[in-house]
Design a protein around this motif. Sequence first.
Motif, mmCIF file in Angstrom:
data_model
loop_
_atom_site.group_PDB
_atom_site.id
_atom_site.type_symbol
_atom_site.label_atom_id
_atom_site.label_comp_id
_atom_site.label_asym_id
_atom_site.label_seq_id
_atom_site.Cartn_x
_atom_site.Cartn_y
_atom_site.Cartn_z
ATOM 1 N N GLY A 51 0.643 -1.247 0.143
ATOM 2 C CA GLY A 51 0.024 -0.038 -0.032
ATOM 3 C C GLY A 51 0.795 1.128 0.128
ATOM 4 N N LEU A 52 2.161 1.228 -0.411
ATOM 5 C CA LEU A 52 3.022 2.510 -0.268
ATOM 6 C C LEU A 52 3.015 3.095 -1.667
ATOM 7 C CD1 LEU A 52 6.054 1.074 1.599
ATOM 8 C CD2 LEU A 52 4.020 2.314 2.538
ATOM 9 N N VAL A 53 2.796 2.479 -2.799
ATOM 10 C CA VAL A 53 2.685 3.022 -3.965
ATOM 11 C C VAL A 53 1.152 2.187 -4.801
ATOM 12 C CG1 VAL A 53 5.038 3.416 -3.988
ATOM 13 C CG2 VAL A 53 3.963 1.378 -5.301
ATOM 14 N N ALA A 54 0.928 3.158 -5.548
ATOM 15 C CA ALA A 54 -0.052 2.439 -6.359
ATOM 16 C C ALA A 54 -0.147 2.730 -7.850
ATOM 17 C CB ALA A 54 -1.283 3.456 -6.154
ATOM 18 N N ALA A 55 -0.425 1.561 -8.646
ATOM 19 C CA ALA A 55 -0.032 1.396 -10.114
ATOM 20 C C ALA A 55 -1.162 2.213 -10.967
ATOM 21 C CB ALA A 55 0.017 0.183 -10.442
ATOM 22 N N VAL A 56 -0.600 3.016 -11.829
ATOM 23 C CA VAL A 56 -1.765 4.009 -12.685
ATOM 24 C C VAL A 56 -1.189 3.593 -14.013
ATOM 25 C CG1 VAL A 56 -2.184 5.406 -10.890
ATOM 26 C CG2 VAL A 56 -0.070 5.870 -12.466
ATOM 27 N N ARG A 57 -2.164 3.753 -15.016
ATOM 28 C CA ARG A 57 -1.829 3.386 -16.393
ATOM 29 C C ARG A 57 -2.271 4.824 -17.134
ATOM 30 N NH1 ARG A 57 -1.125 -1.627 -18.297
ATOM 31 N NH2 ARG A 57 -1.676 -3.096 -16.750
ATOM 32 N N GLU A 58 -1.356 5.216 -18.031
ATOM 33 C CA GLU A 58 -1.379 6.270 -18.879
ATOM 34 C C GLU A 58 -2.751 6.466 -19.609
ATOM 35 O OE1 GLU A 58 2.242 6.624 -20.907
ATOM 36 O OE2 GLU A 58 3.102 8.039 -19.381
ATOM 37 N N ALA A 59 -3.254 7.524 -19.638
ATOM 38 C CA ALA A 59 -4.592 7.620 -20.701
ATOM 39 C C ALA A 59 -4.226 7.566 -22.163
ATOM 40 C CB ALA A 59 -5.294 8.796 -20.420
ATOM 41 N N ALA A 60 -4.970 7.117 -22.896
ATOM 42 C CA ALA A 60 -4.846 6.964 -24.411
ATOM 43 C C ALA A 60 -4.692 8.425 -25.033
ATOM 44 C CB ALA A 60 -5.513 5.843 -24.967
ATOM 45 N N ASN A 61 -3.637 8.572 -25.826
ATOM 46 C CA ASN A 61 -3.840 9.919 -26.473
ATOM 47 C C ASN A 61 -4.700 10.007 -27.748
ATOM 48 O OD1 ASN A 61 -1.721 10.867 -24.819
ATOM 49 N ND2 ASN A 61 0.001 10.184 -26.028
#
Length: 342
Positions: A51-61
């Motif tokens: 729980g120290l970091v969270a994964a995020v995905r970049e939004a599509a351009n």
Amino acid sequence: MLQALGLSPSEEAVYTALLARPTASARELAGQAGLGEDESERILLALAARGLVAAVREAANAAPDPAAAVRVPRPVRYRLTPPSVALAPLLAEQRNALHLAETAFSRLDEQYRTTAARTAGGVVEVVVGVEQVAHRFLQLQLGAQRELLVFLVGEPTAVPREDTDSSENSALGRGVDFRVVAAKDYLSGHEVVRDVREAVAAGLELRTADSLPLKMVVSDRERAMVPLDMTDSGGEPSAIVVHPSGLLTALVHLFEREWDQGRPLFTTGAGAHGEPAGDQRPTEEELEVLALLLAGMSDRRAASELGLSIRTVERRVRRLMDLSGVESRLQLGWHAARVGWV
């Protein structure tokens, strides 16, 4: 810094590298933390699991191409979970662990002290309080059957002088071998000198020393009592009672050493020989002066202790020298020892 919260050095390096970025990929963090990309990815996954970091995905351009046969996954980026949220549970966990460790330490330390006290309890007994110290002191003197060895120093702080005199008389009456070494400062005042002289006349053996390291009474070489000086700090009078041990043996050796080096004071009369009779014998008052001078006191100090004038002290010394047929005080001391005046 974060290792105290359970992070490894590599995890701390990745975490602090991400701290300066809104988001970052494993590759970007690997370069900054000096790690391989795979290692950086593994660490980020471990941090995410905690729980120290969270994964995020970049939004599509742009909109995906419907004709594309294969969809290429976008790279995963990571961002920090707010430290106040993520690190607080770790901090609480470490605090709880420290508290448990402190509790365990206190319990082990107390157990050790208890065991040590039981081990030492047969050697040293601590007595605290005026009544308790006085009672234990009198017990030692009244219980002696063969021998009493005593150091007298300064003023009594727990045992009244009259009680001491009573226990001394009781011991002498029972035939106890009673030897005392008194520090010079103990012989202060005419009453003390008179009481000591009466005790010597009753059979007590007394010698003086310029100073002594402690007060002490040893009973039958089986127990000793040594007062602890607590009065200067406002504490109650206290003492230790020493039972058979190497410490008790050391105290007896200390007494014997001071006794051997001490100067005899007063005479019982039993050891006198070759003394003249009648008015040619020293008076009690003259012997009293002689004893104080042989103990190292000046004429002025002896006069003050006995409540006399210096001229009276000098006159008594002069008469003693005349009786001895000597011309110096050094010769007087030698003669007094030879004929048993002291």
